[in-house]
Design a protein around this motif. Structure first.
Motif, mmCIF file in Angstrom:
data_model
loop_
_atom_site.group_PDB
_atom_site.id
_atom_site.type_symbol
_atom_site.label_atom_id
_atom_site.label_comp_id
_atom_site.label_asym_id
_atom_site.label_seq_id
_atom_site.Cartn_x
_atom_site.Cartn_y
_atom_site.Cartn_z
ATOM 1 N N ALA A 215 45.762 39.978 45.229
ATOM 2 C CA ALA A 215 46.877 40.887 44.961
ATOM 3 C C ALA A 215 46.420 42.059 44.104
ATOM 4 O O ALA A 215 46.769 43.222 44.375
ATOM 5 C CB ALA A 215 48.006 40.129 44.277
ATOM 6 N N ILE A 216 45.604 41.779 43.079
ATOM 7 C CA ILE A 216 45.140 42.866 42.201
ATOM 8 C C ILE A 216 44.250 43.827 42.984
ATOM 9 O O ILE A 216 44.398 45.050 42.906
ATOM 10 C CB ILE A 216 44.379 42.294 40.989
ATOM 11 N N GLY A 217 43.315 43.235 43.775
ATOM 12 C CA GLY A 217 42.409 44.077 44.559
ATOM 13 C C GLY A 217 43.163 44.950 45.546
ATOM 14 O O GLY A 217 42.844 46.124 45.730
ATOM 15 N N ALA A 218 44.204 44.377 46.193
ATOM 16 C CA ALA A 218 44.968 45.141 47.179
ATOM 17 C C ALA A 218 45.772 46.248 46.509
ATOM 18 O O ALA A 218 45.911 47.348 47.064
ATOM 19 C CB ALA A 218 45.891 44.210 47.949
ATOM 20 N N ALA A 219 46.289 45.987 45.312
ATOM 21 C CA ALA A 219 47.015 47.032 44.591
ATOM 22 C C ALA A 219 46.091 48.213 44.306
ATOM 23 O O ALA A 219 46.473 49.382 44.469
ATOM 24 C CB ALA A 219 47.590 46.472 43.295
ATOM 25 N N ALA A 220 44.838 47.897 43.895
ATOM 26 C CA ALA A 220 43.867 48.970 43.658
ATOM 27 C C ALA A 220 43.631 49.754 44.942
ATOM 28 O O ALA A 220 43.562 50.991 44.929
ATOM 29 C CB ALA A 220 42.550 48.389 43.145
#
Lengths: 331, 285
Positions: A215-220
């Motif tokens: 989720a964090i990587g996709a937000a970036a």
């Protein structure tokens, strides 16, 4: 969650650092804002990877597949007429879903098989993005609405957005580091069977860490896509990045709170220097850096025992002094 | 039409087996995912091209020399660099070979430039019941298959080959039996490099080669190795031929652009369903 004095100190130090960086955005020109945004983005990816690779000890090479999924999710959502913030949230959600779908089969694997499975996920997703023309625009790429407003303002907006995400990733890392969840992940890194014997639901923990990281990587990836306003499969699923992120974390120190930050900053500065002066040799020099890190900094910058190094230096210094005094006294 | 695709698949499959067998051996015996493998294939291809085009030497002389040079390169890399970290967690060895790959690839790019090069060969075509088979492809495949079978035979019947298998089965017991582990490791990596070089020479006969292709070759080796099972020579042959045929059929059914994805999808399925590969655990030879 256990908050000891060292953690509170680290937390305050981190928050001050973020506040200082955010206030810098008022004076920086566009070039430095750009560099700062890239740096913040890489730190986000490092913190996200650190949850799986550092704390849990699983050699995941799939960071960039979440990044790419987030970028495309953001692009598609904005093309459907969603606002930019809604698109970012959609990117994070879809990243989490993809991480769940990938994690369920992949996290049953161990060691090399896990590493290879994650690399394969990058390849498969890139091929899907490449060939699903009607949704992703295929190899031609996809144009995303450009943010209106003057360039300085837009640059500052994306810098602060990425910095906000980095702050979020930092806070999540602190919470994970100090919580029961993080303790469980460290147990899994040490010995998975023993961890399951003491009552940790190993598989659920692994999937949870993977989903959080996704989720964090996709937000970036979502913020990145809105910023550059154009994505293509080659950029969004870049196989080099998938190795660069672990190298950055290794440089700083795996499974630590500040390791990803230090590694990211160090690596980006080094890379900018190499790009500027040795353009023909940059991939070779990058390789040399990786090799050097493995031989000379196997546990990262934070893994060096600074205290004992200082003590040794101080001791040798003291002995020298006393030896000199003795010599003086004798003569 | 189907027959043509099957024959093409078989021909390219033999080459794929040669491409992957060294990678598989290194992974199985040393427990290293050798990210350098693709660049070694490209290096083999360029040595072959250089020998034939620049030095004007005959092909049958150039190919063995290129293979021996690759072997020496592999032996030196393992002895000098990889043996120091071979017991570390896999992330370390994987990252290290990736770093070495960047260096080697950059060097190849610098020395041979990015222009695609190919050996212009015109050995003609065979026509076999409506199926057209280029002789160069048959030759390349024959070289690859003969070398792979030779390796298989050597592993089972020579003293060194048995030592490699012993190290693969139990490193500590092998050391107690007086096998010099660092030497065997270096030898195994050297053999991996040699097979990569041979595959590169065979590929140079068939396709134009650029340094950028190392990633493609590495991906193929990954897929085949996982399909066949780690460190197994028969597994690599089986996986190579399977990938060749599946890619051919994938091209026929879904179109050219999906061929690579079909291979990777198959690999994902196999990795989840049979984590030991299709040849299973028995394939320790």
């Amino acid at each position: 969650m256990i908050l000891d004095r060292a953690t509170v100190f680290k937390l305050i130090f981190g928050l001050l650092l973020f506040a200082a960086t955010a206030s810098l955005s008022a004076v920086l020109d566009n070039y430095y804002l750009q560099v700062g945004t890239t740096l913040a983005m890489l730190c986000v990816l490092c913190w996200a990877w650190n949850l799986v690779g550092g704390y849990m000890g699983y050699p995941a090479l799939s960071m960039i597949s979440f990044f790419g999924v987030g970028a495309y999710a953001d692009g598609i959502a904005q093309m459907q007429g969603l606002s930019i913030y809604a698109a970012w949230i959609a990117a994070a959600l879809i990243g989490a879903i993809v991480a769940l779908l990938l994690g369920l089969p992949l996290l049953r694997l161990k060691g090399h098989y896990f590493a290879v499975g994650t690399v394969a996920s990058v390849e498969v997703l890139r091929e899907v993005a490449n060939n699903w023309d009607s949704l992703t625009g295929g190899a031609i790429g996809m144009n995303i609405p450009i943010q209106p407003g003057n360039p300085d303002l837009v640059g500052r907006f994306f810098f602060l957005s990425m910095l906000g995400l980095a702050l979020g990733a930092f806070l999540i890392t602190v919470v994970v580091d100090r919580s029961r969840f993080g303790f469980g992940l460290r147990c899994i890194r040490q010995n998975e069977q023993a961890a399951s014997m003491v009552g940790i639901n190993v598989f659920a923990y692994k999937v949870a860490a993977f989903v959080l990281s996704g989720a964090i990587g996709a937000a970036a990836g979502g913020i990145y896509a809105s910023m550059v306003a154009f994505i293509e499969p080659k950029d969004a699923f870049n196989l080099i990045m998938t190795i660069e992120v672990p190298v950055m974390v290794m440089l700083g120190g795996m499974g630590t709170i500040f390791g990803p930050l230090i590694g990211g900053v160090f690596y980006v500065v080094l890379k900018e220097f190499v790009w500027a002066y040795f353009i023909d040799w940059h991939s070779g020099i990058l390789g040399l850096i990786i090799v050097a890190v493995i031989y000379f900094l196997p546990a990262g910058v934070l893994g060096l025992s600074w205290k004992s190094m200082f003590n040794r230096w101080a001791r040798s210094h003291r002995t020298n002094l006393s030896a000199k005094t003795i010599v003086r006294q004798v003569s | 039409m189907l027959g043509q695709y099957l024959v093409n698949g078989l021909l390219i499959g033999g080459l794929y087996a040669c491409l992957a067998v060294g990678f598989s051996l290194v992974w199985g015996v040393l427990n290293i995912v050798n990210m350098l493998h693709g660049s070694m294939v490209v290096l083999g291809a360029y040595l072959c091209l250089y020998g034939v085009q620049e030095l004007g030497l005959p092909l049958y002389l150039v190919v063995p020399v290129a293979c021996v040079l690759l072997f020496l390169f592999g032996y030196a890399v393992q002895r000098g660099l990889l043996n120091r970290v071979v017991m570390q967690p896999i992330l370390i060895t994987l990252t290290l070979t990736f770093g070495l790959d960047l260096i080697v690839n950059n060097l190849i790019l610098h020395v041979f430039t990015a222009t695609p090069r190919s050996l212009v060969t015109n050995f003609g075509m065979l026509d076999f019941a409506g199926v057209r088979i280029p002789v160069a492809r048959v030759g390349g495949m024959l070289v690859a298959v003969v070398l792979t079978l030779l390796l298989y035979w050597l592993l089972r019947h020579s003293k060194t080959g048995r030592a490699i298998i012993a190290v693969r089965m139990d490193r500590h017991a092998a050391a107690l039996m007086g096998i010099r582990i660092p030497h065997i490791y270096a030898l195994t990596f050297g053999i991996g490099a040699l097979m990569a070089g041979a595959a590169g020479c065979a590929l140079a006969l068939i396709y134009p080669i650029t340094p950028m292709m190392s990633g493609v070759f590495l991906g193929k080796a990954f897929v085949i190795c996982v399909l066949g099972g780690l460190g197994s020579v028969p597994g690599a042959i089986l996986g190579g031929i399977m990938l060749g045929i599946v890619e051919g059929l994938g091209t026929l059914t879904f179109g050219q652009q999906w061929a690579t994805s079909v291979g990777f999808m198959m690999m994902m399925a196999v990795i989840v369903l049979f984590p030991t590969g299709l040849a299973g655990k028995k394939g320790y030879e």
